[in-house]
Enzyme design. Structure first.
Site, PDB file in Angstrom:
ATOM      1  N   GLY A 506      85.578  49.618  12.936  1.00  0.00           N
ATOM      2  CA  GLY A 506      85.976  49.954  11.569  1.00  0.00           C
ATOM      3  C   GLY A 506      84.893  49.519  10.605  1.00  0.00           C
ATOM      4  O   GLY A 506      83.800  49.099  11.001  1.00  0.00           O
ATOM      5  N   GLY A 507      85.195  49.625   9.320  1.00  0.00           N
ATOM      6  CA  GLY A 507      84.218  49.245   8.307  1.00  0.00           C
ATOM      7  C   GLY A 507      84.865  49.172   6.947  1.00  0.00           C
ATOM      8  O   GLY A 507      85.995  49.615   6.739  1.00  0.00           O
ATOM      9  N   GLY A 508      84.144  48.595   6.002  1.00  0.00           N
ATOM     10  CA  GLY A 508      84.639  48.467   4.646  1.00  0.00           C
ATOM     11  C   GLY A 508      83.491  48.268   3.693  1.00  0.00           C
ATOM     12  O   GLY A 508      82.336  48.584   3.994  1.00  0.00           O
ATOM     13  N   PHE A 510      81.996  45.602   2.738  1.00  0.00           N
ATOM     14  CA  PHE A 510      81.012  44.587   3.069  1.00  0.00           C
ATOM     15  C   PHE A 510      80.209  44.925   4.311  1.00  0.00           C
ATOM     16  O   PHE A 510      79.227  44.269   4.611  1.00  0.00           O
ATOM     17  CB  PHE A 510      81.696  43.229   3.266  1.00  0.00           C
ATOM     18  N   GLY A 511      80.622  45.917   5.092  1.00  0.00           N
ATOM     19  CA  GLY A 511      79.878  46.258   6.293  1.00  0.00           C
ATOM     20  C   GLY A 511      80.772  46.831   7.361  1.00  0.00           C
ATOM     21  O   GLY A 511      81.937  47.146   7.133  1.00  0.00           O
ATOM     22  N   SER A 512      80.227  46.958   8.565  1.00  0.00           N
ATOM     23  CA  SER A 512      80.930  47.567   9.684  1.00  0.00           C
ATOM     24  C   SER A 512      81.218  46.520  10.758  1.00  0.00           C
ATOM     25  O   SER A 512      80.521  45.510  10.868  1.00  0.00           O
ATOM     26  CB  SER A 512      80.100  48.714  10.269  1.00  0.00           C
ATOM     27  N   VAL A 513      82.266  46.798  11.569  1.00  0.00           N
ATOM     28  CA  VAL A 513      82.696  45.884  12.625  1.00  0.00           C
ATOM     29  C   VAL A 513      82.538  46.581  13.972  1.00  0.00           C
ATOM     30  O   VAL A 513      82.920  47.750  14.126  1.00  0.00           O
ATOM     31  CB  VAL A 513      84.161  45.448  12.421  1.00  0.00           C
ATOM     32  N   LYS A 527      81.012  41.495  12.762  1.00  0.00           N
ATOM     33  CA  LYS A 527      80.903  42.136  11.440  1.00  0.00           C
ATOM     34  C   LYS A 527      79.477  41.991  10.941  1.00  0.00           C
ATOM     35  O   LYS A 527      78.958  40.885  10.785  1.00  0.00           O
ATOM     36  CB  LYS A 527      81.875  41.518  10.445  1.00  0.00           C
ATOM     37  N   ASP A 622      91.613  40.650  -1.360  1.00  0.00           N
ATOM     38  CA  ASP A 622      91.751  42.023  -0.857  1.00  0.00           C
ATOM     39  C   ASP A 622      92.824  42.111   0.220  1.00  0.00           C
ATOM     40  O   ASP A 622      92.579  42.595   1.326  1.00  0.00           O
ATOM     41  CB  ASP A 622      90.409  42.518  -0.307  1.00  0.00           C
TER      42      ASP A 622
END
Length: 823
Positions: A506-508, A510-513, A527, A622
């Site tokens: 996944g990702g958001g 702040f970055g990807s996992v 992450k 968040d």
């Protein structure tokens, strides 16, 4: 002689002062027949400084305009542009003044009139003046009688609808006022999208393309509900006063901001074809979107032009189909896609000698919505449909799905990304050369391969031996380090265990996992922080602090990497993914009520630990289902809690506002007051509603829960007050939930989203309520979407379980004296 020179200099100074006074006038908010505006250094400012008027130049433009803009915000934002269709090139030689006919006029460098208020029948025996008000309205009136308004900008809007302005229909002239979009992001000239009241006299608004095609309607005005029927969001308004007027002379709608609100808010007809309501947030120095119609960008008619396809997810919204290119690259760069796309290669039938050009072919586009204006044809097969299209040079595409449909000319309103059940397969006609593969010199390639094959094989063998040795050394090192408390990983080690970051979880913002596997078969989640350049010493110190935070309901930090500009965090892997996957997207077994309740309780315990048990209070910033991870036994673990500490609260505030999770944001993010742990409480309450209903809060469930608005918390609050909580439970659970727990969860959620943060419980109190130690009273109607509003000084929050009586005390101290052991 010296005396004469001195007198001459004094005379010049006095003359310049006199000219300056005549130029700007005696009042900073007024232009009279004896004054004017010229150049970029002069402007009008309203009495209290709210608005300014002067020469304005849009970003990425060389043109100049007379405009009114907000004078109290850091980004120059125009609300009215006079000469939007007649720009100026040099403000220094241009002039805004009162003309000989009494109108306010704009003259260019050659003293030619380029814009005028254009009022006829002005009594020239009375002088006129133009005054800029603190409501952003420029008013032309007689000097001797200012109440006799000859013209005002608020009745002649451009793309912005200000509070107090009317947008309606003059029944005498049958003329409708319009909000008309800019042409693009750098050109305020009239664009192709506009908002107007129905010229046929009904009480509904339309958004039109090119003043002809209507593609959105507000629905008629409902006097009983005080809303437009297709805009149910108006029922959740706590900021505006709405008024709709219909009489023999005119129909119009107007709005005003309620007394006591300090918001800077505006409605605009955006150049992308949406009507938008935005609010200025000075902390982030940007306009925040609160509401837009149509909701989906791709629902705007002809947004991408001929042969353009809309994706709707990210900028740029529009791209050209295979075999096509932008008609105007410069327009596309300014978000003006109306020109669409053109073919790269002519079709066979368009060639000067079709016999020398191969027959056209068809490129397959899957999962597309079909464009407008197709023509059906009775044929028996796909082959016959294709042949029919090839016989007509104007045919651009065809589809065959229970019948043949042909499209001629430019294809409009194309949209990709549809699911296979909603979208269809479209066959796009292209020149045969678009399918030709580039040729290469096969003989040369074969010679190189044969000549190098021995060297390549030898290199592969050597490489495999070296890599095996490195893998063995790396595995031994990682196994040794993993026995420690917090591992300082090398970047190449994380590349190795994640297979070069190949399996993305996944990702958001702040970055990807990515998923990884340690040599002892321990699964991890890595992450990678994008665009994060905190110093190595500071980063390691912060990570060490976070690494000591251990709780069963917080995701455990295993290690980190800090090499050069690389910043990575390594967490334990959660096999059941995130809560949103299980609630909204899972095809596995349904989460029963007991599991949901334990997830809600565990999440509350994790947040209570962050807020109240750590050495420094950590505000997550968040909270949402995507950040609640689940282990094999569905034990919830709060994720990303370390990022708010690493990045600092000010930076977290900016990113949270921008991360697209507005549905979970507490009102204080928008109003700019200091952020406390109660912001997490609000987000938790919004998420708890989703756990209860099994749906997103803002989704239209089609099960009676939306109350016509599609917003579940409001519906839930009403049902809670009515004592009917059973209807709030996810229908897929078939009512299988203890009514006491369901009612307790609903009450907690409603208290958590109160507008005044002092009336919300702490997360520690939420834990005690869900555990049954504290009993919570029925909350007032939740106002989680309120931007501004009054809150009561005293709220009856907790009640004593033993007596059933209420203790009327302030919410921040009520819990300590009213706790009763549930046993």
């Amino acid at each position: 002689m010296a005396s004469l020179r001195g007198n001459s200099l004094l005379s010049c100074i006095l003359s310049l002062c006199l000219l300056s006074l005549l130029s700007i006038g005696t009042s900073t908010d007024t232009i009279t027949s004896n004054s004017s505006l010229s150049g970029t250094n002069q402007k009008l400012t309203s009495a209290r400084g709210q608005f300014a008027l002067g020469f304005y130049q849009p970003t990425n433009s060389s043109n100049w305009y007379i405009a009114i803009w907000y004078n109290t915000i850091s980004v120059q934002t125009p609300v009215f542009i006079a000469n939007r269709n007649a720009p100026l090139t040099d403000p220094a030689t241009s002039q805004l003044t009162i003309g000989s006919d009494g109108n306010l006029v704009l003259l260019n460098g050659s003293k030619t009139e380029v814009w005028s208020t254009n009022v006829t029948g002005i009594n020239l025996s009375n002088k006129t003046q133009a005054v800029l008000g603190d409501n952003g309205n420029l008013v032309l009136s007689y000097v001797s009688n200012t109440s006799d308004v000859l013209w005002q900008s608020i009745d002649n809007p451009t793309d912005t609808w200000l509070p107090g302005g009317k947008l309606g229909l003059n029944k005498t002239t049958n003329i409708s006022q319009r909000l008309i979009s800019w042409k693009n992001s750098a050109d305020p000239a009239e664009g192709i999208y506009s908002l107007l009241l129905d010229p046929n006299g009904t009480s509904q608004y339309f958004i039109q393309w090119n003043k002809t095609v209507g593609y959105w309607s507000s629905g008629p005005w409902s006097e009983t509900q005080r809303i437009f029927t297709l805009v149910p969001e108006m029922t959740e308004n706590f900021v505006y006063n709405f008024t709709y007027v219909s009489n023999n002379q005119e129909n119009y709608f107007t709005y005003s901001i309620k007394a006591g609100s300090n918001l800077t808010s505006r409605f605009i007809m955006d150049h992308n074809g949406q009507i938008k309501q935005q609010t200025w947030v000075e902390a982030t120095q940007q306009w925040i979107l609160f509401w837009s119609q149509p909701r989906q960008t791709c629902d705007v008619y002809d947004l991408c032009g001929p042969y353009g396809s809309c994706n709707g997810n990210e900028l740029p919204y529009c791209s050209c189909l295979q075999g096509f290119t932008e008609k105007s690259k410069s327009d596309f760069s300014l978000e003006d896609y109306s020109g669409g796309c053109v073919r790269k290669t002519k079709l066979q039938c368009e060639s000067s000698d079709p016999t020398k050009v191969p027959q056209d072919k068809f490129y397959v586009l899957y999962n597309m919505n079909f464009p407008n204006n197709s023509e059906s044809m009775q044929v028996n097969s796909t082959e016959e449909c294709e042949s029919a299209c090839l016989k007509n040079c104007s045919c651009s595409a065809y589809s065959y799905k229970s019948g043949c449909n042909l499209w001629y000319g430019g294809l409009l309103n194309l949209q990709d990304g549809y699911t296979s059940s909603d979208g269809g397969t479209l066959y796009l006609r292209l020149a045969a050369s678009e399918f030709s593969a580039s040729k290469s010199n096969k003989g040369l390639i074969i010679g190189i391969i044969v000549g190098s094959i021995v060297v390549i094989l030898f290199s592969i063998i050597v490489f495999m031996v070296v890599m095996k040795r490195k893998r063995d050394q790396r595995a031994a090192r990682l196994l040794k380090e993993s026995r420690g408390t917090l591992i300082a990983f090398r970047y190449d080690d994380l590349q190795f265990v994640t297979k070069n970051f190949s399996e993305k979880l996944g990702g958001g913002a702040f970055g990807s996992v990515y998923k990884g596997l340690l040599p002892d078969s321990t699964a991890i989640a890595v992450k990678r922080l994008d665009g994060f350049h905190q110093g190595e010493k500071q980063f390691r110190a912060e990570v060490s602090t976070i690494g000591t935070i251990q709780h069963v309901n917080l995701v455990r930090l295993i290690g980190f990497c800090s090499e050069a500009s690389c910043r990575l965090l390594v967490y334990e892997y959660m096999p059941k993914s995130s809560l949103d996957t299980q609630l909204f997207n899972s095809r596995d077994a349904l989460l029963n009520w007991s599991t949901r309740y334990q997830i809600a309780l565990g999440t509350a315990r994790g947040l209570a630990y962050l807020h109240e048990k750590c050495r420094d209070c950590i505000i997550h910033c968040d909270i949402k289902p995507e950040n609640i991870l689940l282990d094999d036994n569905f034990v919830p673990k709060v994720a990303d809690f370390g990022l708010s500490k690493l990045l600092g609260r000010d930076f977290s505030r900016v990113l949270t506002t921008m991360r697209g999770t507005r549905g979970y944001l507490a009102p204080e993010w928008i109003t700019g007051v200091p952020i406390t742990p109660k912001a997490d409480v609000f987000s938790y309450g919004m998420m708890l509603f989703e756990i209860i209903s099994g749906h997103r809060n803002n989704s239209d469930q089609g099960d009676g829960k939306s109350s016509g608005s599609g917003f579940f918390p409001t519906f839930a609050a009403r049902k809670l007050i009515e004592g009917d909580v059973q209807t709030l439970l996810d229908q897929k659970l078939n009512g299988e939930a203890p009514i006491e727990e369901l009612e307790r969860a609903c009450k907690v959620a409603c208290w958590c989203i109160q507008d005044d943060e002092t009336t919300r419980p702490t997360m520690g109190q939420v834990v005690q309520i869900l555990e049954g130690i504290l009993e919570v009273n029925t909350p007032p109607m939740p106002m989680s979407l309120r931007v501004m509003g009054e809150s009561p000084d005293y709220i009856n929050f907790f009640s004593d379980m033993s007596s059933g009586t209420s203790s009327k005390t302030h919410s921040t101290s009520a819990a300590s004296s009213l706790v009763k052991n549930s046993s």
